[in-house]
Structures are given as structure tokens and as C-alpha cells.
Design a protein around this motif. Structure first.
Motif, PDB file in Angstrom:
ATOM      1  N   CYS A 313       0.827  -1.209   0.000  1.00 20.55           N
ATOM      2  CA  CYS A 313       0.000   0.000   0.000  1.00 20.55           C
ATOM      3  C   CYS A 313       0.861   1.259   0.000  1.00 20.55           C
ATOM      4  O   CYS A 313       0.564   2.232  -0.697  1.00 20.55           O
ATOM      5  CB  CYS A 313      -0.932   0.008   1.204  1.00 20.55           C
ATOM      6  N   ASP A 314       1.921   1.253   0.800  1.00 20.01           N
ATOM      7  CA  ASP A 314       2.833   2.402   0.830  1.00 20.01           C
ATOM      8  C   ASP A 314       3.397   2.680  -0.561  1.00 20.01           C
ATOM      9  O   ASP A 314       3.481   3.832  -1.006  1.00 20.01           O
ATOM     10  CB  ASP A 314       3.978   2.145   1.806  1.00 20.01           C
ATOM     11  N   ASN A 335      -1.580  20.881  -1.339  1.00 17.39           N
ATOM     12  CA  ASN A 335      -3.021  20.647  -1.247  1.00 17.39           C
ATOM     13  C   ASN A 335      -3.413  19.230  -1.611  1.00 17.39           C
ATOM     14  O   ASN A 335      -4.592  18.944  -1.818  1.00 17.39           O
ATOM     15  CB  ASN A 335      -3.757  21.631  -2.163  1.00 17.39           C
ATOM     16  N   SER A 336      -2.439  18.345  -1.688  1.00 13.45           N
ATOM     17  CA  SER A 336      -2.690  16.986  -2.150  1.00 13.45           C
ATOM     18  C   SER A 336      -2.955  16.049  -0.981  1.00 13.45           C
ATOM     19  O   SER A 336      -2.147  15.936  -0.057  1.00 13.45           O
ATOM     20  CB  SER A 336      -1.485  16.485  -2.954  1.00 13.45           C
ATOM     21  N   ASP A 337      -4.086  15.378  -1.018  1.00 14.27           N
ATOM     22  CA  ASP A 337      -4.403  14.382   0.012  1.00 14.27           C
ATOM     23  C   ASP A 337      -3.475  13.186  -0.087  1.00 14.27           C
ATOM     24  O   ASP A 337      -3.012  12.652   0.925  1.00 14.27           O
ATOM     25  CB  ASP A 337      -5.858  13.930  -0.139  1.00 14.27           C
ATOM     26  N   VAL A 338      -3.211  12.728  -1.313  1.00 13.09           N
ATOM     27  CA  VAL A 338      -2.379  11.548  -1.482  1.00 13.09           C
ATOM     28  C   VAL A 338      -0.948  11.808  -1.032  1.00 13.09           C
ATOM     29  O   VAL A 338      -0.291  10.941  -0.454  1.00 13.09           O
ATOM     30  CB  VAL A 338      -2.424  11.052  -2.958  1.00 13.09           C
ATOM     31  N   TRP A 339      -0.452  13.032  -1.281  1.00  6.51           N
ATOM     32  CA  TRP A 339       0.892  13.358  -0.824  1.00  6.51           C
ATOM     33  C   TRP A 339       0.956  13.392   0.700  1.00  6.51           C
ATOM     34  O   TRP A 339       1.910  12.916   1.306  1.00  6.51           O
ATOM     35  CB  TRP A 339       1.325  14.719  -1.383  1.00  6.51           C
ATOM     36  N   ASP A 344       2.578  10.754   5.860  1.00  4.73           N
ATOM     37  CA  ASP A 344       2.206  10.204   7.161  1.00  4.73           C
ATOM     38  C   ASP A 344       2.572   8.724   7.278  1.00  4.73           C
ATOM     39  O   ASP A 344       3.012   8.271   8.347  1.00  4.73           O
ATOM     40  CB  ASP A 344       0.708  10.387   7.406  1.00  4.73           C
ATOM     41  N   ARG A 345       2.391   7.970   6.194  1.00  4.10           N
ATOM     42  CA  ARG A 345       2.658   6.529   6.233  1.00  4.10           C
ATOM     43  C   ARG A 345       4.150   6.213   6.154  1.00  4.10           C
ATOM     44  O   ARG A 345       4.571   5.148   6.634  1.00  4.10           O
ATOM     45  CB  ARG A 345       1.931   5.826   5.083  1.00  4.10           C
ATOM     46  N   CYS A 346       4.920   7.101   5.581  1.00  2.00           N
ATOM     47  CA  CYS A 346       6.362   6.848   5.390  1.00  2.00           C
ATOM     48  C   CYS A 346       7.186   7.999   5.958  1.00  2.00           C
ATOM     49  O   CYS A 346       7.860   8.725   5.209  1.00  2.00           O
ATOM     50  CB  CYS A 346       6.675   6.652   3.912  1.00  2.00           C
TER      51      CYS A 346
END
Length: 355
Positions: A313-314, A335-339, A344-346
Motif C-alpha cells: 500500500c505504501d 493541497n494533495s491528500d495523497v501526498w 504520514d505513512r512513510c
């Protein structure tokens, strides 16, 4: 077909009750008596009981279901007529299935080769009448690659949402289990195997795995059914069957699920993305799928498989973030949610510095 049958010779040395079913997919105008002489000659070469059948209905899925009806054993091996079986492939898979009764399907890795391949790299000495010997090996088309399959059942079930992670020609499955889920869906024209594997893994996430060995040498040439099918037709149909599987996974949360978002998630680089929000939506869908999959199969997944799913997933989040930046510019980063999710995950990647 004679090459395919010739590659099963080693099996007959230790097993005398081999039942081989050859499904004839040719049209009626090609089923003349003079065209059957090849089958007759081949059947005399080795001590194998050969039954040649013709499907009464059109389509690969229909022929596969019709062939299954004629298989007398519960363990069924799948293989294309123009492939070559590695030595002891069937024996090793049969032994695995006899010992591991909880598995419905076992596969292997595959080596993909072209008609122009050098004969000495194949696991068997192919007859002189084949194109492998007749064609020049200097044409530049004898490229090969190995299709490595996953040996972690739970992780394979997860990756199946994104691609067909087990080669169809290299599997051995239990006829009973495949029949219980309805067999091959005959409304599927280009990815009948992918659709079947998705339904198998939804039925039980640890029902499929691959042995860590090459089981089949899978031929790719202009006359094969897989290469004649349009890439886009296969991709669109794969997206559709995956859409159905994702909808079943996330349940009530799937009411607003969009096919184009599933398509982006499965093939970020080859899908037309209209806006940055679509990429953000694909990332949110991925996180929802991860949460629901791990929760649904928490009792079945090993700690290693759960960790592999997180790592996967990461990587997919990172691919989506990179796609968004490359398509819509660096200014979108803040402004990017995916970024933000990727950062946060990495945290060890220190992505906030780049944003």
C-alpha cells in the motif's frame, strides 16, 4: 499440441493413469477428418489416454467449462496447447494438493518465450517440425522474461485486486471447488481466469498459492489467443471484474464507488486521469480496501502477510502521489491528500521536505 503432450512424458514414467483432455477451439470448418490426423499421430507417441473434445459453444470460458465436465479426476491441471511443461511440475503440484486440502488452486512461476527462442534454453528437446527450430534466433524477437508468482496466499489474495498474479496455464485446481463457485463465467470474454481467481480469493483468502519454481514455459506469439485479444478490451474487462470484487469487499461503503477510480488504482500510469481529485479518490479507496481486507481476514492473515500488504500500500500510495505531481505540477503538493497520506505513512522518507 504435440509439443505440449511431449512435455508430459516424464509424468507417465511414474504414473500410468494419466487422463489428458485436449479442448479443440477451432471452428467447425476446420474440424475435417484430415485435420484430426495430427491428434491421432500424437496419441500414439506416448502411453497417455488422450480424449479430444470439441466445445459446442463459442468462447474460451465456454470451452473451459465444457472441458471441466469431461475431467474425471478432482485435480485438474490447466495448460495451453502451445506451452511446454517443466519436468515434475504436475507431480509436485499434485503432491502439494494431496497434502494441503485447504487449498483450491496451486500455481507456479512461468517463463515467457517467443517462437524465435533458442531450442537449447527450453526444458525439453522440441521436435524438428516446430517453429522454435525453424525460425532464425537472430531476429531480435527471442526475448524472454520470467513471470514470478507470489508464494504467500494471503498477500496473493490482496494483490489480485490490482493484477492477475497467477498465470492461468500453470495451475492445478480442485474441480469440486471451482464448480462450487460457478466455474468460469461465460459472459467474460478476455479475462476469464482473472475473474475466476478473484472469486476464489473472495471465497477464501488463503485458498491459492504458487510453488516457488518454474512450472510452465509459456509461449507468446502472434497466433496465440492471448496476444490476439486487444489490450484495451482486456484491460477494460479486467477493470470491470475488479470493480465488482472491490464493491463486494467494501460493502456498504461501495455505493459511491466509481469504475474510473478503480481503473486509476489498478493502472495509474496507463489510465487517463482527468483531475488531481481523481488521484486523491484512488488513494482514499486504496486505504479503505486495505482496512476492510485486513479486518475481514484478520484471523487468516499471518503477521508477515499483513506487513507485506502495508508495504504494498505504501508503494502504491507513492506511485499515485508521483503520478499526481507529474501530471498536474508540483504546485499541487501542499493541497494533495495523497501526498499527505504518503508523508504520514512513510515518515522515514522525510517527504515533507519535498512538499
Amino acid at each position: 499440441i504435440d509439443e505440449m503432450i511431449d512435455s508430459a512424458k516424464d509424468l507417465t514414467s511414474t504414473h500410468n493413469d494419466v487422463h489428458l483432455v485436449v479442448k479443440d477451439l477451432r471452428k467447425d470448418d476446420a474440424l475435417q477428418e484430415d485435420n484430426r490426423c495430427d491428434y491421432i499421430n500424437v496419441s500414439k507417441l506416448i502411453a497417455v489416454a488422450i480424449e479430444v473434445i470439441s466445445s459446442p459453444r463459442q468462447g474460451i470460458a465456454s470451452a473451459l467449462n465444457y472441458g471441466l465436465e469431461h475431467c474425471r479426476a478432482d485435480l485438474v491441471a490447466r495448460m495451453d496447447a502451445d506451452d511446454v511443461c517443466a519436468k515434475n511440475r504436475l507431480v509436485s503440484q499434485m503432491r502439494f494438493m494431496l497434502v494441503n486440502s485447504s487449498f483450491a488452486v496451486v500455481g507456479s512461476s512461468a517463463v515467457l518465450f517467443s517462437d524465435d527462442c533458442k531450442p537449447d534454453i527450453l526444458p525439453y528437446s522440441i521436435g524438428t517440425g516446430t517453429s522454435c527450430r525453424n525460425k532464425s534466433t537472430n531476429s531480435g524477437n527471442n526475448t524472454m522474461r520470467c513471470s514470478l508468482s507470489l508464494s504467500d496466499p494471503g498477500f496473493m489474495a490482496w494483490t489480485m485486486f490490482f493484477s492477475c498474479s497467477i498465470p492461468h496455464p500453470c495451475v492445478v485446481f480442485r474441480k469440486r471447488e471451482i464448480s462450487n463457485i460457478g466455474g468460469y463465467r461465460e459472459c467474460i470474454n478476455h479475462c476469464e481466469d482473472y475473474d475466476l481467481w478473484l472469486r476464489v480469493t473472495q471465497w477464501e483468502c488463503r485458498s491459492m498459492m504458487c510453488l516457488p519454481r518454474v512450472g510452465v514455459w509459456h509461449r507468446k506469439h502472434s497466433q496465440s489467443e492471448s496476444s490476439m485479444n486487444s489490450f484495451m478490451q482486456k484491460k477494460n474487462e479486467s477493470d470491470l471484474v475488479c470493480f465488482e470484487a472491490v464493491k463486494n469487499l467494501i460493502g456498504r461503503e461501495g455505493k459511491e464507488l466509481r469504475l474510473d477510480i478503480v481503473s486509476i488504482l489498478r493502472s495509474p500510469s496507463s489510465t487517463s486521469v482527468k483531475s488531481p481529485k481523481d488521484v486523491d479518490s484512488a488513494a482514499k479507496l486504496l486505504l479503505r480496501m486495505e482496512r476492510m481486507f485486513v479486518h475481514k481476514y484478520s484471523r487468516n492473515l499471518s503477521r508477515q502477510e499483513t506487513e507485506l500488504i502495508k508495504i504494498d500500500c505504501d508503494a502504491r500510495i507513492g506511485e499515485l502521489a508521483t503520478l499526481q505531481i507529474s501530471r498536474f505540477g508540483r504546485g499541487i503538493g501542499k493541497n494533495s491528500d495523497v501526498w499527505r497520506v504518503w508523508s504520514d505513512r512513510c515518515p522515514h522518507l522525510h517527504l515533507e521536505r519535498l512538499s
